[in-house]
Design an enzyme around this catalytic site. Sequence first.
Site, short mmCIF file in Angstrom:
data_model
loop_
_atom_site.label_atom_id
_atom_site.label_comp_id
_atom_site.label_asym_id
_atom_site.label_seq_id
_atom_site.Cartn_x
_atom_site.Cartn_y
_atom_site.Cartn_z
N GLU A 178 2.82 -12.93 -52.05
CA GLU A 178 3.01 -13.23 -53.46
C GLU A 178 1.69 -12.99 -54.18
O GLU A 178 0.62 -13.02 -53.56
CB GLU A 178 3.47 -14.68 -53.68
CG GLU A 178 4.93 -14.94 -53.34
CD GLU A 178 5.93 -14.22 -54.23
OE1 GLU A 178 5.49 -13.46 -55.11
OE2 GLU A 178 7.14 -14.40 -54.02
N CYS A 195 10.73 -13.14 -53.71
CA CYS A 195 10.18 -12.52 -52.51
C CYS A 195 10.43 -11.02 -52.64
O CYS A 195 11.57 -10.57 -52.57
CB CYS A 195 10.85 -13.06 -51.25
SG CYS A 195 10.29 -12.25 -49.74
#
Length: 249
Positions: free
Chosen positions: A119, A2
């Site tokens: 992402e 992340c």
Amino acid sequence: MCGRYASARKKQELLEEFEVELDGVPDQELRPDYNVAPTKTVYAVMCRVPKDEGGESAGDQAVRQLRLVRWGLVPSWAKDPSVGSRMINARVETVAEKPSYRRALKSRRCLLPADGYYEWMPVEGKKKQPFFIHPADGGVLAMAGLYEFWKDPGRADDDPLKWLCTCTVITTTAEDKLGRIHDRMPMMVERERWAEWLDPAVTDPTGLLVPAGPDRLEAYAVSDVVNNVRHNGPELVEPLEGDDVPRLF
């Protein structure tokens, strides 16, 4: 991994959502941030014994509070805070073993509120396509985090910048459709586990770290303007439209 997320909820919303007992930053409020990047200041929910104006404990019970921390954990023994930029994530598989994280895992755990995270997925014929991943029900994403305090040896004891509080996001393996985008994802803490996760008296929280269910999160493609951290606004989380937009199914 992340490495970028969105956190746009107002402070009052977070105080209510997380049932915070103490606003640890009463005179400060962060602006909505749709492109949170490492080393930025973010909100964190934690349980600690409150301090008085002199820095002394103002009681003997830990209370749930909202604090500001910098993303990128700096261990207390670090020589300088620059290491934090390389410690934005802690892998759940090794977090209990790594010297940088294992002490924080025992008693300095936090929740990092997010609306969702980004992402990037490799797409044939073009650069990586960014996706926004968020709770399917539109609720808050409570990412499992750790925090640490680092003491700056170059500052006087009464300097308000003497202590730096930093955090890291615990990550796990991404499976099913999310695994197609990236093989890692933040570890979520479900609402019924918040109290136990935050409780500093719980010294072995590993059983609380359970990956999100397959239908808990959903993802859609967004504009690649999110690639540049200087871009920041609600348009970053708007879904792309069109027949050529990459989809997970």
